[in-house]
Design a protein around this motif. Sequence first.
Motif, PDB file in Angstrom:
ATOM      1  N   ALA A  60     -86.193 -54.133 -22.567  1.00 26.02           N
ATOM      2  CA  ALA A  60     -85.139 -55.130 -22.804  1.00 26.02           C
ATOM      3  C   ALA A  60     -84.579 -55.649 -21.483  1.00 26.02           C
ATOM      4  O   ALA A  60     -84.357 -56.858 -21.332  1.00 26.02           O
ATOM      5  CB  ALA A  60     -84.023 -54.524 -23.657  1.00 26.02           C
ATOM      6  N   CYS A  61     -84.376 -54.760 -20.518  1.00 28.64           N
ATOM      7  CA  CYS A  61     -83.883 -55.186 -19.204  1.00 28.64           C
ATOM      8  C   CYS A  61     -84.889 -56.079 -18.500  1.00 28.64           C
ATOM      9  O   CYS A  61     -84.533 -57.109 -17.917  1.00 28.64           O
ATOM     10  CB  CYS A  61     -83.564 -53.975 -18.334  1.00 28.64           C
ATOM     11  SG  CYS A  61     -82.138 -53.053 -18.877  1.00 28.64           S
ATOM     12  N   ARG A  62     -86.150 -55.687 -18.551  1.00 27.32           N
ATOM     13  CA  ARG A  62     -87.195 -56.451 -17.867  1.00 27.32           C
ATOM     14  C   ARG A  62     -87.329 -57.855 -18.456  1.00 27.32           C
ATOM     15  O   ARG A  62     -87.345 -58.850 -17.720  1.00 27.32           O
ATOM     16  CB  ARG A  62     -88.524 -55.708 -17.940  1.00 27.32           C
ATOM     17  CG  ARG A  62     -89.649 -56.377 -17.198  1.00 27.32           C
ATOM     18  CD  ARG A  62     -90.944 -55.578 -17.190  1.00 27.32           C
ATOM     19  NE  ARG A  62     -91.352 -55.139 -18.509  1.00 27.32           N
ATOM     20  CZ  ARG A  62     -91.328 -53.861 -18.921  1.00 27.32           C
ATOM     21  NH1 ARG A  62     -90.918 -52.919 -18.101  1.00 27.32           N
ATOM     22  NH2 ARG A  62     -91.729 -53.536 -20.127  1.00 27.32           N
ATOM     23  N   ARG A  66     -86.274 -61.411 -16.561  1.00 26.18           N
ATOM     24  CA  ARG A  66     -87.269 -62.482 -16.364  1.00 26.18           C
ATOM     25  C   ARG A  66     -86.805 -63.778 -17.015  1.00 26.18           C
ATOM     26  O   ARG A  66     -86.915 -64.860 -16.434  1.00 26.18           O
ATOM     27  CB  ARG A  66     -88.608 -62.072 -16.963  1.00 26.18           C
ATOM     28  CG  ARG A  66     -89.352 -61.081 -16.137  1.00 26.18           C
ATOM     29  CD  ARG A  66     -90.683 -60.770 -16.761  1.00 26.18           C
ATOM     30  NE  ARG A  66     -91.395 -59.758 -15.993  1.00 26.18           N
ATOM     31  CZ  ARG A  66     -92.480 -59.160 -16.409  1.00 26.18           C
ATOM     32  NH1 ARG A  66     -92.999 -59.449 -17.592  1.00 26.18           N
ATOM     33  NH2 ARG A  66     -93.076 -58.270 -15.656  1.00 26.18           N
ATOM     34  N   TRP A  67     -86.315 -63.646 -18.240  1.00 25.42           N
ATOM     35  CA  TRP A  67     -85.844 -64.835 -18.941  1.00 25.42           C
ATOM     36  C   TRP A  67     -84.660 -65.461 -18.207  1.00 25.42           C
ATOM     37  O   TRP A  67     -84.601 -66.681 -18.027  1.00 25.42           O
ATOM     38  CB  TRP A  67     -85.451 -64.455 -20.363  1.00 25.42           C
ATOM     39  CG  TRP A  67     -84.939 -65.594 -21.178  1.00 25.42           C
ATOM     40  CD1 TRP A  67     -85.670 -66.575 -21.767  1.00 25.42           C
ATOM     41  CD2 TRP A  67     -83.570 -65.874 -21.467  1.00 25.42           C
ATOM     42  NE1 TRP A  67     -84.835 -67.446 -22.425  1.00 25.42           N
ATOM     43  CE2 TRP A  67     -83.552 -67.048 -22.259  1.00 25.42           C
ATOM     44  CE3 TRP A  67     -82.364 -65.249 -21.156  1.00 25.42           C
ATOM     45  CZ2 TRP A  67     -82.367 -67.601 -22.729  1.00 25.42           C
ATOM     46  CZ3 TRP A  67     -81.188 -65.797 -21.623  1.00 25.42           C
ATOM     47  CH2 TRP A  67     -81.194 -66.959 -22.401  1.00 25.42           C
ATOM     48  N   TYR A  81     -79.381 -61.647 -24.696  1.00 26.89           N
ATOM     49  CA  TYR A  81     -80.845 -61.628 -24.814  1.00 26.89           C
ATOM     50  C   TYR A  81     -81.357 -60.188 -24.752  1.00 26.89           C
ATOM     51  O   TYR A  81     -82.233 -59.796 -25.525  1.00 26.89           O
ATOM     52  CB  TYR A  81     -81.448 -62.478 -23.694  1.00 26.89           C
ATOM     53  CG  TYR A  81     -82.916 -62.745 -23.841  1.00 26.89           C
ATOM     54  CD1 TYR A  81     -83.372 -63.824 -24.586  1.00 26.89           C
ATOM     55  CD2 TYR A  81     -83.855 -61.931 -23.231  1.00 26.89           C
ATOM     56  CE1 TYR A  81     -84.722 -64.083 -24.725  1.00 26.89           C
ATOM     57  CE2 TYR A  81     -85.217 -62.182 -23.359  1.00 26.89           C
ATOM     58  CZ  TYR A  81     -85.637 -63.268 -24.102  1.00 26.89           C
ATOM     59  OH  TYR A  81     -86.980 -63.504 -24.232  1.00 26.89           O
ATOM     60  N   ALA A  82     -80.800 -59.394 -23.850  1.00 27.21           N
ATOM     61  CA  ALA A  82     -81.196 -57.984 -23.748  1.00 27.21           C
ATOM     62  C   ALA A  82     -80.826 -57.234 -25.021  1.00 27.21           C
ATOM     63  O   ALA A  82     -81.619 -56.431 -25.529  1.00 27.21           O
ATOM     64  CB  ALA A  82     -80.542 -57.329 -22.531  1.00 27.21           C
ATOM     65  N   ARG A  83     -79.643 -57.478 -25.542  1.00 30.30           N
ATOM     66  CA  ARG A  83     -79.224 -56.809 -26.784  1.00 30.30           C
ATOM     67  C   ARG A  83     -80.133 -57.187 -27.950  1.00 30.30           C
ATOM     68  O   ARG A  83     -80.454 -56.353 -28.798  1.00 30.30           O
ATOM     69  CB  ARG A  83     -77.777 -57.143 -27.113  1.00 30.30           C
ATOM     70  CG  ARG A  83     -76.781 -56.494 -26.170  1.00 30.30           C
ATOM     71  CD  ARG A  83     -75.345 -56.725 -26.612  1.00 30.30           C
ATOM     72  NE  ARG A  83     -74.413 -56.358 -25.566  1.00 30.30           N
ATOM     73  CZ  ARG A  83     -74.078 -55.109 -25.265  1.00 30.30           C
ATOM     74  NH1 ARG A  83     -74.614 -54.106 -25.928  1.00 30.30           N
ATOM     75  NH2 ARG A  83     -73.214 -54.863 -24.293  1.00 30.30           N
ATOM     76  N   ASP A  84     -80.551 -58.430 -27.994  1.00 36.09           N
ATOM     77  CA  ASP A  84     -81.445 -58.877 -29.068  1.00 36.09           C
ATOM     78  C   ASP A  84     -82.798 -58.177 -28.997  1.00 36.09           C
ATOM     79  O   ASP A  84     -83.439 -57.953 -30.012  1.00 36.09           O
ATOM     80  CB  ASP A  84     -81.651 -60.393 -29.005  1.00 36.09           C
ATOM     81  CG  ASP A  84     -80.390 -61.175 -29.352  1.00 36.09           C
ATOM     82  OD1 ASP A  84     -79.464 -60.579 -29.937  1.00 36.09           O
ATOM     83  OD2 ASP A  84     -80.342 -62.379 -29.025  1.00 36.09           O
ATOM     84  N   ARG A  85     -83.254 -57.844 -27.809  1.00 32.17           N
ATOM     85  CA  ARG A  85     -84.552 -57.199 -27.634  1.00 32.17           C
ATOM     86  C   ARG A  85     -84.555 -55.735 -28.061  1.00 32.17           C
ATOM     87  O   ARG A  85     -85.594 -55.173 -28.331  1.00 32.17           O
ATOM     88  CB  ARG A  85     -85.014 -57.265 -26.172  1.00 32.17           C
ATOM     89  CG  ARG A  85     -85.224 -58.660 -25.642  1.00 32.17           C
ATOM     90  CD  ARG A  85     -86.393 -59.303 -26.284  1.00 32.17           C
ATOM     91  NE  ARG A  85     -86.474 -60.657 -26.668  1.00 32.17           N
ATOM     92  CZ  ARG A  85     -85.640 -61.456 -27.315  1.00 32.17           C
ATOM     93  NH1 ARG A  85     -84.462 -61.085 -27.655  1.00 32.17           N
ATOM     94  NH2 ARG A  85     -85.954 -62.665 -27.659  1.00 32.17           N
ATOM     95  N   VAL A  90     -82.205 -49.259 -31.456  1.00 31.64           N
ATOM     96  CA  VAL A  90     -80.902 -48.671 -31.152  1.00 31.64           C
ATOM     97  C   VAL A  90     -79.828 -49.690 -31.519  1.00 31.64           C
ATOM     98  O   VAL A  90     -80.084 -50.899 -31.502  1.00 31.64           O
ATOM     99  CB  VAL A  90     -80.840 -48.271 -29.652  1.00 31.64           C
ATOM    100  CG1 VAL A  90     -80.962 -49.469 -28.749  1.00 31.64           C
ATOM    101  CG2 VAL A  90     -79.595 -47.495 -29.327  1.00 31.64           C
ATOM    102  N   ASN A  91     -78.659 -49.217 -31.843  1.00 35.90           N
ATOM    103  CA  ASN A  91     -77.546 -50.115 -32.131  1.00 35.90           C
ATOM    104  C   ASN A  91     -77.124 -50.779 -30.825  1.00 35.90           C
ATOM    105  O   ASN A  91     -76.589 -50.123 -29.937  1.00 35.90           O
ATOM    106  CB  ASN A  91     -76.379 -49.333 -32.740  1.00 35.90           C
ATOM    107  CG  ASN A  91     -75.219 -50.217 -33.108  1.00 35.90           C
ATOM    108  OD1 ASN A  91     -75.223 -51.425 -32.877  1.00 35.90           O
ATOM    109  ND2 ASN A  91     -74.205 -49.611 -33.699  1.00 35.90           N
TER     110      ASN A  91
END
Length: 168
Positions: A60-62, A66-67, A81-85, A90-91
Amino acid sequence: MWRPRPHSRRVSCFSHDKKGKRTGATIVETALVMPVFFMFVFAIIEFGHATMINNVLKNACRTAARWGSATGATTAQVEQYARDRMGGAVNPAMVNIQIKDASMFDTGGDAPKTNADFQAMPDIELENAEPRQMFMVRASIPYGEVSLIPQPWLGGVTLSGQTFTRHE
């Protein structure tokens, strides 16, 4: 001349012919072995789950970094965006996401080791970042929040993933 032996009956201590010889031995052996076996199986399952969560955080971080570096997104958009990934594993509301300015590492140096060191790094607004400016996206969660089996002896363990990248 060959003579057949008279039929002799061998009785082993493991034979069930003698009543009372091994009564309950199987139950006792099972009672001793099964808890150890199940602890081993659950430890493997728990370790696999923790590894999966750690990989989800790193991925998610990667992908968010990049995005965010390529699209000119804001810091809040990269965080979302990271949370969506990571939503399926995980919650996302329980995950602590930090987006920090990492340009101090342009001249070298080691990455921070503790959560306090990461917190001390300066914040960055990616919308205003300079071209080629380095930034970091980090996601972390206490292990106790995601463990399948409550394990108080691992209370201080934190699962985390991070990525350092440059803004385009």
